[in-house]
Design an enzyme around this catalytic site. Structure first.
Site, PDB file in Angstrom:
ATOM      1  N   SER A 127       8.113  -7.630  17.610  1.00 14.15           N
ATOM      2  CA  SER A 127       8.435  -6.565  16.662  1.00 14.15           C
ATOM      3  C   SER A 127       7.273  -6.240  15.735  1.00 14.15           C
ATOM      4  O   SER A 127       7.072  -5.080  15.361  1.00 14.15           O
ATOM      5  CB  SER A 127       9.666  -6.962  15.838  1.00 14.15           C
ATOM      6  OG  SER A 127      10.792  -7.135  16.668  1.00 14.15           O
ATOM      7  N   HIS A 178       8.114  -6.975  10.282  1.00 13.68           N
ATOM      8  CA  HIS A 178       8.295  -5.537  10.465  1.00 13.68           C
ATOM      9  C   HIS A 178       7.438  -4.750   9.470  1.00 13.68           C
ATOM     10  O   HIS A 178       6.681  -3.847   9.846  1.00 13.68           O
ATOM     11  CB  HIS A 178       9.762  -5.171  10.287  1.00 13.68           C
ATOM     12  CG  HIS A 178      10.605  -5.509  11.463  1.00 13.68           C
ATOM     13  ND1 HIS A 178      11.802  -4.876  11.740  1.00 13.68           N
ATOM     14  CD2 HIS A 178      10.449  -6.428  12.454  1.00 13.68           C
ATOM     15  CE1 HIS A 178      12.333  -5.386  12.841  1.00 13.68           C
ATOM     16  NE2 HIS A 178      11.524  -6.331  13.274  1.00 13.68           N
TER      17      HIS A 178
END
Length: 255
Positions: A127, A178
């Site tokens: 991610s 993230h």
């Protein structure tokens, strides 16, 4: 930009870096979850991003978590995002710069996770790298408008906003990875985009076609209208898939 019209074989031969990265993620998922008894369990244990082990000198854990995932939905979501948003950047940057960008943003996100999370914190997944790509796109939308058409800009901004919101919705997400993957991508974008223009194509392949390229086509505007409709369909579908993904993770692991 983000619509894929190639056949499977054309996609693999054209976007080699994206195809290899996806293949590595799927390979390790199959090894860990289907053939754990053949060393997959040991591979996962050695590769997971465990902060305590990193502090003890196992620095490879800043890289190996990129290719490990927490389940089928996790690896499929990241693979689909790379499949959809990776090709355009690979075509613009070339294989070496694209791979450096992908790994670099992920490692930066993992370093921040190591520095700011507790010693017992562990994580896996690509991610940070995916959000790194989003960071490059965000930089393009804000400061390199010459590289992207308005419809694509609207699409990527919508996807980024949804992704950031979903990051804070589910407690099982590595928020730092993230956010700092996104920041790292935007920060590194000027360096990696040096010399890149709207018409540059590092792949040098005639079968790579950008629908915004200049050329005479009597049905050009009709095609652009259809592409715009398809793009918003992708946005809606991606949003639904993303919400469903986080709902499933929450149901399975946090309920």
């Amino acid at each position: 930009m983000f619509l894929r019209n190639e056949s499977f074989s054309e996609y693999i031969s054209t976007y080699k870096a994206v195809s290899v990265l996806i293949s590595i993620c799927l390979f390790f998922y199959i090894w860990v979850y289907w053939f754990g008894f053949l060393g997959g369990n040991e591979i996962f244990a050695l590769g997971v991003g465990w902060n305590f082990a990193i502090a003890m000198g196992e620095y490879w854990r800043l890289v190996t978590p990129i290719f490990l995932h927490g389940g089928l939905m996790h690896v499929m979501f990241n693979s689909f995002a790379l499949f959809l948003f990776g090709p355009w950047l690979e075509a613009k940057l070339g294989i070496s710069r694209f791979v450096m960008l992908f790994l670099g943003t992920a490692v930066i996100a993992n370093i921040v996770t190591f520095l700011l999370q507790g010693p017992n914190y562990s994580h896996v997944g690509a991610s940070g790298a995916i959000y790194g790509l989003f960071g490059v796109y965000l930089y393009i939308v804000l400061l390199r408008k010459d590289l992207m058409d308005q419809v694509s800009s609207q699409m990527i901004v919508t996807i980024i906003i949804i992704g950031v919101i979903m990051t804070f919705v589910n407690p099982g997400i590595n928020i730092l990875a993230h956010l700092f993957g996104l920041i790292a991508g935007a920060a590194l974008a000027p360096l990696f985009l040096t010399g890149v223009s709207r018409w540059s194509n590092q792949l040098g392949s005639s079968n790579v076609h950008d629908p915004d390229d200049i050329g005479f086509d009597p049905k050009r505007w009709e095609k652009k209208r259809r592409i715009k409709e398809q793009l918003w369909f992708y946005i809606a579908g991606g949003a639904v898939a993303m919400i469903g993904f986080f709902w499933l993770i929450d149901t399975l692991f946090f309920s």
